[in-house]
Structure formats: C-alpha cells, structure tokens
Design a protein around this motif. Structure first.
Motif, short mmCIF file in Angstrom:
data_model
loop_
_atom_site.label_atom_id
_atom_site.label_comp_id
_atom_site.label_asym_id
_atom_site.label_seq_id
_atom_site.Cartn_x
_atom_site.Cartn_y
_atom_site.Cartn_z
N ALA A 176 29.03 -35.66 -15.09
CA ALA A 176 29.80 -34.41 -15.20
C ALA A 176 29.26 -33.35 -14.25
O ALA A 176 30.04 -32.62 -13.61
N GLN A 177 27.93 -33.26 -14.14
CA GLN A 177 27.34 -32.29 -13.22
C GLN A 177 27.73 -32.57 -11.78
O GLN A 177 28.07 -31.65 -11.02
N ASN A 178 27.68 -33.85 -11.41
CA ASN A 178 28.03 -34.22 -10.04
C ASN A 178 29.50 -33.95 -9.74
O ASN A 178 29.84 -33.49 -8.65
N VAL A 179 30.37 -34.24 -10.71
CA VAL A 179 31.80 -33.99 -10.51
C VAL A 179 32.07 -32.50 -10.33
O VAL A 179 32.81 -32.08 -9.44
N LEU A 180 31.44 -31.68 -11.17
CA LEU A 180 31.61 -30.24 -11.06
C LEU A 180 31.07 -29.72 -9.73
O LEU A 180 31.67 -28.83 -9.11
N LEU A 181 29.96 -30.30 -9.28
CA LEU A 181 29.38 -29.87 -8.01
C LEU A 181 30.30 -30.22 -6.85
O LEU A 181 30.54 -29.40 -5.95
N VAL A 182 30.87 -31.44 -6.87
CA VAL A 182 31.79 -31.86 -5.82
C VAL A 182 33.04 -30.97 -5.81
O VAL A 182 33.52 -30.56 -4.75
N LEU A 183 33.55 -30.66 -6.99
CA LEU A 183 34.72 -29.78 -7.08
C LEU A 183 34.41 -28.39 -6.53
O LEU A 183 35.24 -27.78 -5.83
N MET A 184 33.21 -27.89 -6.83
CA MET A 184 32.82 -26.59 -6.32
C MET A 184 32.74 -26.59 -4.80
O MET A 184 33.25 -25.68 -4.12
N LEU A 185 32.10 -27.63 -4.25
CA LEU A 185 31.97 -27.71 -2.79
C LEU A 185 33.33 -27.87 -2.12
O LEU A 185 33.60 -27.26 -1.08
N GLY A 186 34.20 -28.67 -2.74
CA GLY A 186 35.54 -28.83 -2.19
C GLY A 186 36.31 -27.51 -2.21
O GLY A 186 37.03 -27.19 -1.26
N GLY A 187 36.15 -26.75 -3.27
CA GLY A 187 36.81 -25.45 -3.35
C GLY A 187 36.30 -24.49 -2.30
O GLY A 187 37.08 -23.71 -1.72
N ILE A 188 35.00 -24.53 -2.03
CA ILE A 188 34.43 -23.64 -1.01
C ILE A 188 34.97 -24.00 0.37
O ILE A 188 35.36 -23.11 1.14
N ARG A 202 20.70 -29.65 -7.56
CA ARG A 202 22.06 -29.29 -7.99
C ARG A 202 22.12 -27.84 -8.47
O ARG A 202 23.21 -27.26 -8.54
N VAL A 203 20.98 -27.28 -8.79
CA VAL A 203 20.91 -25.86 -9.12
C VAL A 203 20.67 -25.03 -7.86
O VAL A 203 21.24 -23.95 -7.69
N LEU A 204 19.83 -25.54 -6.96
CA LEU A 204 19.52 -24.82 -5.73
C LEU A 204 20.75 -24.64 -4.85
O LEU A 204 20.93 -23.58 -4.24
N LEU A 205 21.60 -25.67 -4.78
CA LEU A 205 22.75 -25.60 -3.89
C LEU A 205 23.69 -24.45 -4.25
O LEU A 205 24.07 -23.66 -3.36
#
Length: 435
Positions: free
Chosen positions: A33-45, A152-155
């Motif tokens: 779930a963390q990885n999916v949320l991170l990928v979605l965030m990066l894609g949105g950016i 995943r927090v630092l990014l």
C-alpha cells in the motif's frame, strides 16, 4: 531535521516474525500500500509539471538545453557559444529567445536522446528521469547519509523543499549535481578517494560549484580525490573538444565573460543566495569595488572552511560528514553563479549534519537549535515564494551562512556516542577534575 532521532521505520521491525504468520502478511500488504501510494504521488507530480508545460515553456530553463542539444545533433556544435546561433535555434524550437545555454559542451550529450522528441515530450521525459534521480538519492540517503528515516519518507520530504520543486518547474539539472555530490561523500566515507574524485568531476557541468568544493576536499589530505577528478576532467575535456572543437577553450570563457552584459541572459546577482548576491545588494553600482569585495569575501570564506577542517585527523566517519557538509555550503556561498534551483544541493549538508547530531553528543544546545532553526527556515515554502516575488531571494543566503559558521566552529565538534570514557575526558578535561 537536525533534532529528529526517531526512526519512522526500523530495519529490524520484522525480526522474529514468522514468515507465514498473519503479522508478516499484514506487513507485506502495508508495504504494498505504501509503494502504491508513493507511485501515485510521483505520477501526480510528473503530470502536474508536464501538463502545463505549453503555457510555461517560454519561461523555463529546459528549452535552452533542448535547443543546445539540437544544435549539436544538427552539426552546429562548433557554434554552441555563438549568441546568434543559440537565438536561432531557440526561436525554431521554443518560439522565443530566453536564457542562453551556459554549461560546458559535454552536458549536451544528456539531452541528445531527449531532443529526438518534441520539447513537450522531452520535458515529460526529463521530469520522469528527475523523479528517478530523486528517488535514488532518497535511497542513498537512507543507507549512508541520514539513516533515521526510511527512503519512502525522505522522498516526499524532498518534494517539500522549494528548490526541488523549482528545479522540476524550470527543467533544471540541479538534482543531477545533488546526486553526484551524494555519491562522492558516500565514497569518501568508504575511503574510496579516487572514486569520490571521479564523481565530483562528473558535476563539472556546474563547475562554478564543483571547483571550490574540490579545492576544499583536497584539504582533507585525500590524494586520490585529485587523481580521480583529474582523470574524469580530462575525459570530459576531450568529449567537449569532440563536440565543439578546440576553439571552445577560448570561445566558452569569452562567452561567459560577455554574458552579464547581454540583456536576455538572465544573470541577476541580486537574486543569488550567495556571497555575490549579498555584496550586490550592499554595493549597488556594478563597479570594480563590488567585484573586489566578492572575491575577498569568497576567499576568506574558503580559507575559513579550509582552516576549520584541514588539521583534522579524526578517523570518525562523522567527521567526514561534518567536513564535507560544511564544504558544500561553502561551495554554494562562493559560487559566482547560483540559480534558485541550485539550493536543492543544500539537502546534502542538512542530511549530513542531522546524522552527525544523532551520532554525537557534547554539542551545545544553542548550536543544535541554531542549526535546526536555519534548516526550518529553508524548508518554508511561503518564504521562497515571497522572496522570489519580492526579488529578495538573495537573503536566503543568511540561513545558509549561519549553518556554515555553526558547523565550522570548534564548539560543534562532538563526541561519538558509544565511545570509551577516556575519549570523553580528553575532550572535556574538566570532567577529570570533577572525578
């Protein structure tokens, strides 16, 4: 970041948990779930920056690099530092004349594959590459620089730093310099001085920042650093000659010296958060006196950094963190040209200092609070917006200067945690008397 000591994700969190247990399965789903949320965030950016590129194209720095790569691809590499030639290619591919390409010829190789597409698609590819670079920097930070947080927090924290967003917005290459500097300090900690010098030399596309840094790094008595730097420097020099011919050795310096007198060059010293900017604000007329003050201030600052760490013989890896972080700040402050996005490089010394504070004791509370306050000021997005809108970005050099002076002071030298009592007593003789 400086006073944080809590790991948001412990590397040993799952120690002792059976592989097939419900807890292990829950942890796997949580990581997914963390990885999916991170990928979605990066894609949105990436989508956010790339979506409005057509409206912002005429105000970004990406187009001058794109136009320079097109010049090289179409056989005009020998005219790379001709103002008129650059203007023609910018009009052809960007529809306007903006800032000129001011970096060495070898950097155009990075943009040659990108210029095969349209400027809009090229900018999208460049944003994706920069996201990958920043993610890798976060991973390296977790392993070697600032070990208190998971990557995943630092990014996401990196994206909260305004100069990082400015780098994406402008299509700048500052994150690449942050990457090579980060890898260089990792190699220095591993005692691989030659490799560290090679990495630093890879950052010569912004030589105005790297050259002061390599001079200071030499003060650490790491002979291999200069050897690695020289080898890659000669390689990049030959690549540049292959692109622009031997004539670039005179054309490029002449181009840079003429740049400040060109109206559309975008050289505004009062917008640089460094010594040059501060002096330009204090001494309004652009005279010989201003140039002399800039050079005197820069030389004194480099000398202070060199004097603070040149005699250090500590084998503690934290000492390397402190010295290299201080040297990076010095390089930013004395750099003759500094764009707003270049301040993203300050993430490296902030991470190094934070880890140093976590691993050392005996540092005065006022010094810790001063460092933390300066870091928090740099992380305030409204401050950057106001400074840019009010043409006051130069004053962001003040918290950088404070961090530099604090970390170069003798009182900032701490004692590594988990050391013998004798080492502490030698650092604080008064303890011997008390006992």
């Amino acid at each position: 970041m400086a006073l944080f000591t809590l790991k948001l994700q412990s590397p040993n969190r799952e120690t002792g948990v059976p592989a097939g247990s419900a807890i292990a399965g829950s942890n796997r789903w949580m990581r997914l779930a963390q990885n999916v949320l991170l990928v979605l965030m990066l894609g949105g950016i990436v989508y956010y920056f790339a979506h409005g590129f057509e409206e912002r194209e005429k105000g970004t720095d990406f187009t001058d690099r794109y136009a320079a790569a097109r010049m090289v691809r179409e056989g005009f590499g020998r005219q790379l530092y001709d103002f008129h030639a650059q203007e023609q290619f910018q009009i052809r591919y960007a529809g306007r004349i903006g800032e000129y390409y001011i970096h060495p010829p070898f950097e155009t190789l990075l943009f040659l594959p990108i210029c095969l597409w349209s400027p809009q698609t090229g900018y999208l590819i460049w944003c994706i590459l920069n996201v990958g670079v920043l993610a890798y920097i976060a991973i390296v930070f977790q392993r070697h620089i600032f070990k208190r947080f998971d990557w995943r927090v630092l990014l996401p924290l990196f994206f909260l730093f305004p100069p990082v967003l400015i780098s994406f917005l402008q299509g700048q290459d500052s994150l690449l310099l942050l990457l090579v500097m980060t890898l260089a300090v990792v190699e220095l900690r591993r005692k691989r001085d030659f490799t560290a010098g090679c990495w630093l030399s890879c950052g010569l596309f912004k030589f105005n920042i790297v050259l002061p840094l390599i001079v200071l790094a030499a003060s650490l008595r790491r002979k291999g650093v200069l050897g690695g730097f020289a080898l890659v420097f000669l390689t990049l020099l030959l690549i540049s000659v292959g692109i622009s011919g031997w004539g670039f050795l005179t054309a490029y310096p002449r181009f840079l010296m003429t740049l400040s007198s060109v109206p559309l060059a975008g050289i505004q010293p009062t917008g640089m958060a460094n010594i040059r900017g501060l002096v330009s604000v204090a001494v309004t007329p652009d005279t010989i006196a201003r140039l002399a003050l800039i050079w005197i201030g820069s030389v004194l600052l480099v000398w202070h950094a060199w004097r603070s760490f040149s005699g250090s013989k500590s084998k503690d890896s934290g000492a390397t963190n402190l010295a290299f972080g201080n040297f990076v700040l010095a390089a930013l402050l004395v750099s003759y040209h500094l764009s707003t996005s270049d301040l993203c490089i300050a993430l490296l010394p902030m991470g190094l200092f934070s880890q140093y504070l976590a691993e050392h004791t005996g540092i005065p509370r006022w010094a810790r609070l001063g460092l933390l306050s300066s870091q928090c000021v740099l992380f305030l997005p409204p401050l950057h917006v106001i400074a840019l809108a009010g043409h006051m970005y130069v004053y962001l050099a003040i918290p950088i200067l404070i961090m530099f002076l604090l970390t170069s002071a003798e009182s900032f030298r701490g004692i590594p945690r988990h050391v013998e009592v004798s080492a502490v007593v030698s650092r604080f003789p008064q303890l011997r008397d008390d006992s």
